[in-house]
Design an enzyme around this catalytic site. Structure first.
Site, PDB file in Angstrom:
ATOM      1  N   ASP A   9      36.146 -59.439  73.981  1.00  0.00           N
ATOM      2  CA  ASP A   9      36.055 -59.532  72.522  1.00  0.00           C
ATOM      3  C   ASP A   9      34.603 -59.388  72.097  1.00  0.00           C
ATOM      4  O   ASP A   9      33.717 -60.098  72.584  1.00  0.00           O
ATOM      5  CB  ASP A   9      36.605 -60.899  72.074  1.00  0.00           C
ATOM      6  N   ASP A 102      37.825 -54.290  67.800  1.00  0.00           N
ATOM      7  CA  ASP A 102      36.764 -54.978  68.545  1.00  0.00           C
ATOM      8  C   ASP A 102      37.263 -55.856  69.692  1.00  0.00           C
ATOM      9  O   ASP A 102      36.523 -56.711  70.187  1.00  0.00           O
ATOM     10  CB  ASP A 102      35.922 -55.828  67.584  1.00  0.00           C
ATOM     11  N   GLU A 103      38.503 -55.655  70.146  1.00  0.00           N
ATOM     12  CA  GLU A 103      38.970 -56.442  71.299  1.00  0.00           C
ATOM     13  C   GLU A 103      39.859 -55.603  72.202  1.00  0.00           C
ATOM     14  O   GLU A 103      40.584 -54.725  71.740  1.00  0.00           O
ATOM     15  CB  GLU A 103      39.675 -57.731  70.859  1.00  0.00           C
TER      16      GLU A 103
END
EC number: 2.7.7.7
Length: 393
Positions: A9, A102-103
């Site tokens: 993350d 974003d992960e």
């Protein structure tokens, strides 16, 4: 063989991207969002110390942290960095799932036979930070649920490795709010009967939990016990989504044509939000009765909002339909897709608009797309099973 699943993350991703382009933003409370009645899309750790959090109304955030700097988000910038990170990971990892902008989840099962799984992941994380300048946190464990919870805890304790024999000791003392699928309503319901820690929840009979909270009860019980057999789904970029409508009889009725266009936009926009996509390019297509086909497109800021997309589609149609000849087909395509949710694109919209879309999408997801629609597009009905065409790279 015990699985080795990584959840990676990016830390305060939007904020970190902005700070790379402007070093003067370092160390100050920073809020990514927009408008006095907008919502917080992301915020820095400096702002979080004052109680600011994502999806909070901007005016409330500024009451908690009046010294914060508010910036409008730049989805193009964030998408560029997200694409770079994805390429770095895909070059190294055998199986990658891009869960959001974003992960990521990585399945590196068997890696420990040749190279320590934690060491391999740590070196990958260092490579990402070195090449992009962006900070991140990761957790390595036996499944997606435990590794995701581990990443959340690792925000304060750095990167974590949670082997199988330590899964229960790791999970047991944590709040049930740490479990994916446990929202505010479920948390309040369970709290009323004294269930606040994962250990207490894991010791409940699964059948009782199912009776209390419905079909998700068993899944939540499994997660509380560290059980999650969901695979890491290999990631592929979607190129576009589109829909076309062929009329049974050629028409020149402008009211009818625009009504159907609005319904088509609503259906595609719902699909974008359901699958967590944002679009930046709109294409409108028309086919005349003599089979001449014309298209026109425009670029827009990344969005999945009906009201923004509808305005652009209708404007394109007005520019495109000039011959005053009957039409046999109209179509819409959304391309230039990036991962993201509608919430992170609400840089100018209000909290009320966010709540409206969330409520409508919830009803559509539960009862079907036709359960609730805007009056302007209510007459649109797909005329074949393949109404929505999905194209992948």
């Amino acid at each position: 063989m015990t699985r080795a699943i990584v959840h990676l993350d990016m830390n305060t991703f939007f904020v970190s991207c902005e700070r790379i382009t402007n070093s003067q933003l370092e160390g100050i409370p920073l809020i990514i969002g927009g408008g006095d009645r907008g919502v917080v899309a992301s915020c820095s750790y400096e702002a979080r110390r004052f109680g600011v959090r994502s999806a909070m109304p901007i005016n409330m955030a500024l009451k908690l942290c009046p010294q914060a700097k508010v910036m409008k988000g730049d989805m193009e910038l964030y998408s560029k960095y997200s694409h770079t990170i994805t390429e770095i990971i895909q070059e190294k990892a055998p199986i990658v799932e891009k869960a959001s902008i974003d992960e990521f989840y990585l399945d590196i099962t068997g890696m420990d036979k040749f190279y320590g799984s934690y060491k391999w992941t740590d070196e990958l994380a260092q490579k990402i930070t070195k090449e992009t300048g962006l900070p991140l946190t990761f957790a390595l464990s036996i499944n997606k649920t435990v590794s995701k919870i581990g990443t959340g805890e690792g925000k304060q304790k750095q990167n974590l490795e949670i082997p199988e024999h330590l899964v229960k000791p790791f999970l047991n003392p944590l709040s049930i709010q740490k479990i994916p699928m446990v929202g505010d309503v479920t948390f309040r319901l369970l709290s009323r009967i004294g269930i606040r820690t994962i250990q207490t929840l894991s010791e409940m009979p699964a059948e009782v939990l199912q009776q209390m909270i419905g079909k998700n009860g068993v899944e939540i019980w499994k997660k509380a016990n560290g059980i999650d057999n969901n695979p890491v789904e290999p990631y592929t970029e979607r190129k576009s989504i589109s829909t076309e409508h062929t009329f049974s009889q050629d028409t020149i009725d402008l009211v009818k044509l625009k009504t159907i266009l609005i319904g088509m936009v609503e259906k595609l926009a719902f699909q974008l939000r359901s699958e967590q996509w944002l679009t930046s390019t709109i294409v409108v297509k028309i086919r005349y009765a003599n089979f001449d086909t014309e298209t026109k497109q425009c670029k827009i800021a990344y969005t999945s909002a009906d009201h923004i997309l509808t305005t652009s589609v209708v404007q394109l149609f007005d520019k495109l339909f000039q011959r005053r000849m009957r039409l046999r087909l109209i179509g819409i395509r959304f391309s230039g897709l990036v991962r993201g949710t509608y919430q992170i694109n609400l840089f100018e919209d209000t909290e009320e608009m966010l709540s409206l879309y969330a409520a409508m999408d919830k009803i559509k997801s539960r009862y079907g797309f036709d359960a609730v629609m805007r009056c302007a597009g209510a007459s649109f009905k797909p005329n074949n099973k393949d109404e929505i065409l999905k194209r992948k790279l």
